[in-house]
Design a protein around this motif. Structure first.
Motif, short mmCIF file in Angstrom:
data_model
loop_
_atom_site.label_atom_id
_atom_site.label_comp_id
_atom_site.label_asym_id
_atom_site.label_seq_id
_atom_site.Cartn_x
_atom_site.Cartn_y
_atom_site.Cartn_z
N GLU A 339 0.86 -1.18 0.00
CA GLU A 339 0.00 0.00 0.00
C GLU A 339 0.90 1.23 0.00
O GLU A 339 1.50 1.58 1.02
N VAL A 340 0.99 1.86 -1.17
CA VAL A 340 1.88 3.00 -1.37
C VAL A 340 1.25 3.96 -2.38
O VAL A 340 0.31 3.60 -3.09
N PRO A 341 1.79 5.19 -2.49
CA PRO A 341 1.34 6.07 -3.57
C PRO A 341 1.68 5.46 -4.92
O PRO A 341 2.75 4.84 -5.09
N ALA A 342 0.78 5.63 -5.87
CA ALA A 342 0.97 5.04 -7.19
C ALA A 342 0.44 5.98 -8.25
O ALA A 342 -0.43 6.82 -7.99
N ALA A 343 0.99 5.85 -9.45
CA ALA A 343 0.45 6.54 -10.61
C ALA A 343 -0.71 5.70 -11.13
O ALA A 343 -0.52 4.52 -11.45
N VAL A 344 -1.89 6.28 -11.21
CA VAL A 344 -3.09 5.54 -11.58
C VAL A 344 -3.65 6.08 -12.89
O VAL A 344 -3.80 7.30 -13.08
N GLY A 345 -3.94 5.17 -13.80
CA GLY A 345 -4.51 5.55 -15.08
C GLY A 345 -5.23 4.37 -15.71
O GLY A 345 -5.52 3.37 -15.05
N GLY A 346 -5.48 4.47 -16.99
CA GLY A 346 -6.25 3.45 -17.69
C GLY A 346 -5.61 2.08 -17.70
O GLY A 346 -6.29 1.07 -17.90
N LYS A 347 -4.29 2.01 -17.46
CA LYS A 347 -3.60 0.73 -17.44
C LYS A 347 -3.46 0.18 -16.03
O LYS A 347 -2.86 -0.89 -15.83
N GLY A 348 -3.97 0.89 -15.03
CA GLY A 348 -3.91 0.40 -13.66
C GLY A 348 -3.07 1.28 -12.77
O GLY A 348 -2.96 2.49 -13.01
N ALA A 349 -2.47 0.68 -11.75
CA ALA A 349 -1.71 1.42 -10.75
C ALA A 349 -0.25 0.97 -10.78
O ALA A 349 0.04 -0.22 -10.67
N ALA A 350 0.66 1.93 -10.90
CA ALA A 350 2.09 1.66 -10.90
C ALA A 350 2.71 2.34 -9.69
O ALA A 350 2.70 3.57 -9.60
N PRO A 351 3.23 1.59 -8.73
CA PRO A 351 3.80 2.21 -7.53
C PRO A 351 4.89 3.22 -7.85
O PRO A 351 5.71 3.00 -8.75
N LEU A 352 4.90 4.32 -7.13
CA LEU A 352 5.95 5.32 -7.27
C LEU A 352 7.18 4.86 -6.46
O LEU A 352 7.05 4.06 -5.53
N PRO A 353 8.35 5.38 -6.80
CA PRO A 353 9.55 4.99 -6.02
C PRO A 353 9.38 5.35 -4.55
O PRO A 353 8.76 6.35 -4.20
N VAL A 354 9.92 4.50 -3.69
CA VAL A 354 9.84 4.67 -2.25
C VAL A 354 11.24 4.79 -1.68
O VAL A 354 12.14 4.05 -2.08
N ALA A 355 11.43 5.73 -0.75
CA ALA A 355 12.73 5.88 -0.10
C ALA A 355 13.05 4.63 0.71
O ALA A 355 12.16 3.83 1.03
N ASP A 356 14.33 4.47 1.03
CA ASP A 356 14.74 3.32 1.84
C ASP A 356 13.89 3.23 3.10
O ASP A 356 13.65 4.24 3.78
N VAL A 357 13.45 2.01 3.41
CA VAL A 357 12.55 1.80 4.55
C VAL A 357 13.36 1.40 5.78
O VAL A 357 14.22 0.51 5.71
N ASP A 358 13.07 2.04 6.89
CA ASP A 358 13.71 1.72 8.17
C ASP A 358 13.53 0.24 8.47
O ASP A 358 12.42 -0.30 8.34
N PRO A 359 14.60 -0.47 8.88
CA PRO A 359 14.45 -1.90 9.23
C PRO A 359 13.38 -2.16 10.28
O PRO A 359 12.81 -3.26 10.30
#
Length: 421
Positions: A339-359
């Motif tokens: 569950e992340v921000p994504a670019a959404v359009g007629g072809k569906g949802a493509a996740p946007l790049p995410v910064a390194d995640v804290d362990p």
């Protein structure tokens, strides 16, 4: 366009109808079909839905039916908001895990697994019927547990996106605290469904300045109170966890509370009885104030925005959704649903790049992803041992003695919904 709501007899549906009516320029619905096997509820909800449309000057047609195949025929998008077993099953999900000292909750832990086992086969059957009726239709899943259900849909090749209201709820709350318009608040929202953290709060756009430190400094007490977590924890995290993280961060405290008060399911069941009495009033032509206490705040806005973007309308191009990982979080499998921000359009949802995640967050995500994989296997293939394995993997269970007891309780309470039991 034609939209179909599966579970249209839900007492929550008028919130969705209100959003369709208010936001008709964003999503111009010409035909809205509400489908539900509960004819009595459907009649009441459908009547109120038509009155809401009429009051707000929406000329779209609202149809109610119990015929699923007719309902999805020709639909451009199908929204899923069903609850297999109803509130009675939810009441069980929230109570029997407490016998083992584990959280009783309808979307996570043992109760969440029970809901997944009941729900996944039903949703996949619906999705196949949608695909036969219109292979280009989009399925928007709001049915919990959203992550597992969406993963089942995507693995089966369906055009599906999962939706949750946690992100939009926090966006609106933060906007209010900061005194800005909600559209100006963009969240660095990362995790799995019901297991998410806001690691940045940006003003003006996805690349805007991060004001999360200011938000916590000036409004940390209010944010913490809304999450029912201590303010010092937020300061130490430097992030805002979703309120579902309280089940993990304060597990024993929550169990103690749940053992001493009525379940949320009991509260909702009583609320639904009151709402249905209100819906029966032919003079009522707007959603009642009581509906705000039902849960799912801002779902209508999120659902309209997502459907519009998928169908080529005026929806926002960037939205927080549930979709395949596809390498976005390198420590998770590509077919995990995140569950992340994504670019959404007629072809569906493509996740946007995410910064390194804290362990600290990545480790818990990986653990719960492994559980979700085992849970989906149990939902698809059944079997007591698969249920046991999923429970043993869940961080809210984790001990073999508890997993054994909970497996027996889960099967006993859900036998009528499990074809293999």
């Amino acid at each position: 366009m034609k939209l179909t709501v599966v579970g249209g007899g839900s007492t929550y549906t008028p919130e969705l109808i209100d959003g369709f009516a208010r936001l008709r320029d964003t999503l111009p619905v010409r035909e809205l079909v509400l489908v539900d096997p509960a004819a009595d509820r459907l009649d009441l909800v459908g009547g109120l839905a038509r009155r809401i449309f009429a009051r707000q000057g929406h000329d779209g047609r609202i149809v109610t039916t119990s015929d699923l195949d007719a309902a999805v025929d020709g639909a451009d998008a199908v929204l899923l908001q069903l609850r297999v077993g109803g509130q009675a099953a939810r009441q069980q999900d929230e109570t029997w895990p407490l016998e083992c000292g584990c959280v009783g909750q309808e979307t996570t832990g043992a109760g969440g697994l029970a809901k997944a086992l009941r729900t996944v086969p039903v949703v996949l059957d619906i999705a196949e019927r949608v695909r036969r009726a219109n292979p280009d239709a989009w399925i928007i899943d709001f049915t919990n547990p959203v992550g597992i259900v969406t993963r089942a849909l995507l693995r089966a090749g369906h055009r599906a996106v999962g939706l949750c209201n946690v992100a939009i709820g926090l966006q609106r709350k933060f906007a209010g605290l900061l005194g800005v318009a909600p559209a100006d608040v963009h969240l660095d929202h990362v995790g799995l469904n019901h297991l998410t953290w806001e690691t940045a709060v940006r003003l003006g756009g996805p690349e805007g300045a991060d004001v999360l430190p200011r938000l916590l400094a000036e409004h940390g007490d209010a944010v913490a109170a809304g999450l029912r977590l201590p303010r010092p924890l937020l300061d130490r995290l430097g992030a805002v966890p979703s309120y579902y993280l309280r089940y993990y961060y304060a597990h024993d405290e929550v169990v103690g509370e749940l053992r001493t008060k009525p379940s949320r399911a009991a509260e909702v069941a009583e609320m639904e009885r009151q709402l249905l009495r209100m819906y029966a009033d032919p003079a009522l032509d707007e959603k009642p104030a009581l509906l705000a206490e039902r849960g799912g705040a801002y779902y209508s806005e999120a659902a309209v925005d997502l459907a519009a973007a998928l169908l080529g309308g005026a929806g926002s191009p960037y939205q927080v959704v549930n979709t395949f990982n596809r390498g976005t979080l390198p420590f998770l499998p590509d077919d995990a649903v995140i569950e992340v921000p994504a670019a959404v359009g007629g072809k569906g949802a493509a996740p946007l790049p995410v910064a390194d995640v804290d362990p600290l967050y990545a480790g818990l995500m990986a653990n719960v992803t492994a559980y979700e994989d085992l849970a989906l296997d149990a939902a698809l293939r059944g079997g007591r041992d698969r249920v046991f394995r999923a429970l043993l993997a869940h961080p809210l269970v984790g001990q073999y003695g508890y997993a054994e007891q909970l497996t027996d309780l889960l099967v006993a309470h859900n036998r009528e919904h499990l074809a293999w039991a």
